[in-house]
Scaffold this active site. Structure first.
Site, mmCIF file in Angstrom:
data_model
loop_
_atom_site.group_PDB
_atom_site.id
_atom_site.type_symbol
_atom_site.label_atom_id
_atom_site.label_comp_id
_atom_site.label_asym_id
_atom_site.label_seq_id
_atom_site.Cartn_x
_atom_site.Cartn_y
_atom_site.Cartn_z
ATOM 1 N N CYS A 50 3.191 -4.583 6.840
ATOM 2 C CA CYS A 50 2.891 -4.312 5.428
ATOM 3 C C CYS A 50 4.155 -3.901 4.666
ATOM 4 C CB CYS A 50 1.843 -3.207 5.309
ATOM 5 S SG CYS A 50 0.172 -3.758 5.755
ATOM 6 N N HIS A 99 0.840 -1.201 0.000
ATOM 7 C CA HIS A 99 0.000 0.000 0.000
ATOM 8 C C HIS A 99 0.875 1.251 0.000
ATOM 9 C CE1 HIS A 99 0.742 0.995 4.253
ATOM 10 N NE2 HIS A 99 0.513 -0.290 4.548
#
Length: 545
Positions: free
Chosen positions: A512, A490
């Protein structure tokens, strides 16, 4: 010379049979040795020459004809074949119909199919009524349901279709014999507790009526509670009970009975009712779980189980017991179990490389196709578990189709290298893009392994816990592609420094893969769900760029 008796025997044989002309011991033809015939040279019988030669087929030795017995045997065989054909034709015709000689009260049901029978049984139940005359000129007309009778229409239909049936072929002959009879009654259960309460309510005024202490379900408390009864008058239900039994044996008719009232103490004490309520609550506490034996299970809801629990017993004897509505249980499970436990067949997909080597097993997890069946059998097991007062895990019968395993090559593959803090995108084994990234910190290191992108958002608000257990909130995070639980690619506009230097030790994420916005959008645009993600390498000790 032959005797006279012998001559007479030969003459009789010659009159009835067809014979041949034998040759005597010297080879000479003729019948000179028989006293009943003229000597050689005489006129002889027709067909014989004077010298003993045969001028035709005049018989010498007799053989009886078999035409008569053969005709009789053939006729018998034809009749037997016809009878066997009729039997098998009738056996086939009545395979799914009511056999001849089966009676259901006064209603004719021979030859009816399941659909016909369902309508017939429902009508018979509807037409079964009992007029009850009580004290003080009070009178009511009651249905079987009013009088606490629970009829299992499906079971009744099954009994009618199975009547006179046998797995033994010889015994099954009797099934299609119209002179062999079998009577089938309603498959029904009588609740005398409900019968007594109904008759009391209808035939005795409120201020005179004796009331048994009773139990009822409180949905808010999810428990059975007791309502106290009182002294008063109660009806003598024995004549009604007898009329109900007769209606079960001979449905579709009406009857009239007379009953009287009697004064009694409280029919069922609060203590007895409380014991029964405690037993009912135990049934609610002990859970019943139904499983398909594969990937799904279903726990019966408490509120639904409570609907099936009924008070029964004999108020005239101060008895109150638990009963269970088997018909309601069958109906509920037949409707709900397919929804809860059926499984659609899903083939397993293994991802392979160009050499057909599996690089990700079960990228799409295989699911067996499964269809539940025989839910009435499950209903019977549920009733048994309720009667025993125990919880249970019951496996529902089902038809299962095993899933296949298919191999698939993924067009897109992303290799995240923690050592170099890069993400390289491959299309059909060719590297097309390499991006700088910043993976998880030492406390939240990005998991190594092979995964697939399974969920994507163009924008998402993210929430989570920091190391000090405070909550973080990141609104409007763009171009999110999840590949391992909460781990995904992301945009991380707040972490441009960590991305530029590849420093997860000091600027790492919660797991992430942080990227520049343009890079995360490129992955979002080009790498669909199912894209392979391989996380390799080891956590660096500091910045790598």
């Amino acid at each position: 010379m032959m005797s006279k008796n012998t001559e007479q025997l030969h003459l009789q044989d010659l009159a009835d049979t067809t014979v041949i002309n034998p040759v005597d011991a010297n080879g000479a033809r003729g019948l000179e040795g028989l006293g009943a015939f003229p000597p050689a040279g005489g006129d002889g019988f027709a067909g014989f020459t004077a010298d003993g030669g045969d001028g035709g087929n005049m018989p010498l030795e007799a053989k009886k004809s078999h035409k008569g017995p053969i005709i009789v045997l053939v006729s018998i065989a034809v009749i037997l074949v016809a009878l066997i054909a009729v039997f098998f034709t009738m056996r086939w015709h009545y395979a799914d119909r009511v056999a001849p000689g089966v009676s259901f009260g006064s209603v004719k049901v021979t030859g009816q199919t399941r659909g016909d029978l369902t309508a017939t049984v429902n009508k018979a139940v509807k037409d079964s009524s009992i007029v009850v005359k009580g004290d003080n000129d009070r009178q009511i007309s009651a249905t079987l349901k009013d009088l606490g009778v629970s009829v299992d229409v499906k079971k009744t239909v099954d009994d009618l279709l199975a009547a006179k049936k046998s797995e033994n072929l010889l015994q099954d002959i009797a099934r299609v014999n119209p002179f062999s009879h079998e009577s089938v009654k309603l498959a029904a259960k009588v609740n005398t507790y409900e019968m007594s309460r109904f008759l009391s309510d209808k035939l005795i005024s409120d201020d005179e009526r004796a009331v048994a202490s009773s139990i009822s379900y409180d949905a808010n408390a999810q428990a059975f509670v007791v309502t106290e009864g009182r002294d008063g008058d109660t009806p003598d239900i024995q004549p009604v009970d007898a009329a109900v039994e007769q209606a079960i044996k001979n449905p579709g008719n009406s009857a009239t009975v007379e009953i009287t009232n009697k004064q009694i103490d409280m029919p069922i004490t609060t203590e007895e009712a409380q014991k029964t309520a405690d037993e009912a609550n135990q049934r609610l506490t002990n859970k019943i779980v139904l499983t398909n034996g594969d990937a799904k299970q279903f726990e019966l809801p408490v509120d639904e189980v409570a609907k099936w629990i009924k008070a029964n017993g004999d108020p005239s004897k101060g008895q109150i017991t638990l009963d269970y509505d088997a018909v309601a249980i069958k109906t509920y499970l037949a409707a709900v179990l397919p929804q809860q436990l059926n499984q659609e067949l899903v083939p397993q997909e293994d991802i392979v490389d160009d050499n057909n080597k599996v690089i990700l097993e079960a990228a799409v997890k295989g699911v067996n196709g499964l269809t539940v069946k025989n839910t009435d059998n499950t209903a019977a097991q549920v009733v048994s578990a309720l009667n025993a007062g125990n919880g249970a895990t019951l496996q529902v019968e089902s038809d299962v189709k095993k899933f296949d395993i298919k191999q698939k090559k993924s067009e897109w593959r992303i290799v995240v290298d923690k050592s170099s803090q890069t993400a390289t995108v491959y299309q059909n084994s060719q590297a097309v893009k390499t991006f700088p990234v910043c993976t998880g910190s030492n406390k939240h290191e990005t998991d190594s392994g092979t995964f697939t992108i399974y969920l994507r958002y163009d924008v998402q608000d993210m929430r989570g816990l920091n190391d000090d257990h405070t909550t973080y909130f990141s609104p409007g995070v763009k171009w999110v592609s999840y590949f391992n639980g909460g781990e995904g690619f992301h945009t991380a506009s707040w972490n441009n420094y960590g991305i530029a230097h590849g420093d997860p030790v000091n600027y790492g994420s919660h797991g992430c893969v942080n990227m520049y916005e343009a890079d995360s959008k490129w992955i979002y645009d080009h790498c669909p769900q199912g894209t392979i993600v391989q996380v390799v390498g080891s956590q660096p000790s500091g910045a790598v760029r």
